[in-house]
Write an enzyme that holds these catalytic residues in place. Structure first.
Site: not given
Length: 416
Positions: A76-78, A98-99, A128, A137, A140, A148, A152, A214, A410
């Protein structure tokens, strides 16, 4: 106080309906592993440096944690953004990614929402809800957000909540390696918080559903959840990468009357039309005009909804200013570099335009991702079309070259 009201609200909320694959099992049926695992990971050692494939030791999951064997991971570009050094939360050395999708290999103490052998998608945006003995939390519990906060403050520092340490270290010298976005999926095994694990239908092919961690989900959700685009609306999409195409796909599905795809690379327009774009616009063809003015003229005053899918603050302004006076809305999806600020004339907002942002398309990850997987299995998405390249994990640096060159949507890496 406001805090007490939020707490009482979360206590009274019903459990959100999910699919049958979100199972609650007793901790006794999923014994935690106390063994370390040595495997291969792609380590980000420094900004703009190639990822280093090296052996790492992955610690067993601690309280509230899950160890996942990653089978497929996408770029991913992130990931590229953090690797560039522009991410203010970027840490080195770290394991990016993260994907992805995988299988639960071990669970830590107290984990009840997943068990060994479950097919899962790690989610950088935690959730959560619906976990035994876990008080949701206030984010959520609130119906208007998916942000959430359960973990974090730890994921932003590249560590785990239970002991504020990492679960990765180099096999060669034992030095610690930071986590990334709470997922770190560029590793054959990773450890994530339970609140970041979505249990999905085991029949779903992980080489496809890994994308739902993502980008594609973000684009779909920006349309369905954030903007709530309706049949007959006019939509402008700035940036026709995977996220932009997901916006186009979702806008077509809800019945948008006109969908404008805006990009400086005309090679992307064929894909844009395939996914549902009715018009393709290259700003370079209008060198003497602002692109927002071009779009306003093309759409009789502006679009109902615009989406910025790049992360460029100048484009964010253009996207807002092409929204229709009185009711137009612009959604910021792209992540701008650290320190950047957005600007427009206040009169743009005074005259009825709305500027809003979205993270993970507003989806409450552990609850909603399994539903997206079911939608895919029902043949109701174009998810297969986003995968343009399949490569081996050891080719990850070549995959990043394709990403930087804009020659892929992708790339999915196989860990086999």
């Amino acid at each position: 106080t406001t805090r007490r009201k939020s707490l009482s609200l979360s206590l009274s909320l019903p459990r959100i309906e999910s699919t049958q694959y979100i199972m609650v099992v007793s901790s006794s049926s999923s014994s935690p592993s106390n063994k370390e695992i040595t495997c291969t990971a792609a380590i980000a050692v420094a900004p703009n440096a190639p990822l280093e494939l090296a052996k790492v030791i992955v610690s067993p999951p601690q309280k509230g944690e899950v160890r996942v064997k990653i089978t497929h991971a996408a770029l991913c570009h992130t990931d590229a953004y953090t690797l560039s050094g522009q991410d203010p939360e970027g840490l080195f050395p770290s394991i990016l990614g993260h994907e992805a999708a995988g299988v639960v290999e071990a669970v830590g103490e107290g984990v009840t929402s997943c068990k060994v052998g479950d097919s899962v998608i790690p989610c950088y945006q935690a959730c959560c809800l619906n976990i035994d003995n876990v008080q949701p939390c206030k984010f959520c519990a609130h119906p208007k957000t998916n942000l959430c906060q359960a973990v974090r403050q730890w994921t932003g520092r590249g560590i785990m909540k239970s002991d504020e340490k990492t679960r990765f270290r180099r096999a060669s010298d034992g030095s610690p390696i930071y986590h990334f976005m709470g997922t770190s999926t560029f590793s054959e095994y990773t450890v994530v918080h339970e609140v970041a694990v979505a249990v999905v239908n085991p029949k779903a092919p992980r080489e496809k559903t890994c994308l739902l961690g993502c980008g594609v989900s973000t684009g779909w959700g920006a349309v369905y959840n954030t903007a709530k685009v309706e049949k007959g609306n006019t939509v402008a999409v700035f940036g026709v990468g995977a996220v932009g195409l997901a916006v186009i796909e979702a806008a077509r599905e809800v019945g948008a009357n006109r969908i404008l795809a805006i990009d400086t690379n005309p090679e992307k327009f064929e894909a844009a039309k395939k996914f549902g774009a009715t018009d393709c616009v290259n700003p370079k063809d209008f060198a003497d005009e602002k692109i927002q003015d071009v779009i306003v003229k093309m759409t009789d005053g502006g679009v109902d909804f615009s989406f910025e899918c790049i992360g460029n603050v100048d484009v964010m302004r253009a996207a807002l200013e092409c929204a229709h006076k009185g009711w137009g809305e612009s959604v910021v999806i792209g992540v701008a570099a650290g320190g950047k600020e957005i600007a427009t004339r206040p009169f743009q907002l005074v005259t009825g335009r709305v500027w809003r942002g979205t993270a993970f398309g507003g989806y409450k990850s552990r609850v909603d991702v399994p539903k997206l997987v079911e939608k895919y299995l029902e043949g109701k998405t174009m998810l297969d079309e986003y995968v343009t390249h399949r490569m081996k994990f050891e080719q990850i640096n070549e995959a990043f070259d394709l990403l930087h060159a804009g020659k892929c949507l992708r790339v999915v890496l196989s860990m086999d």
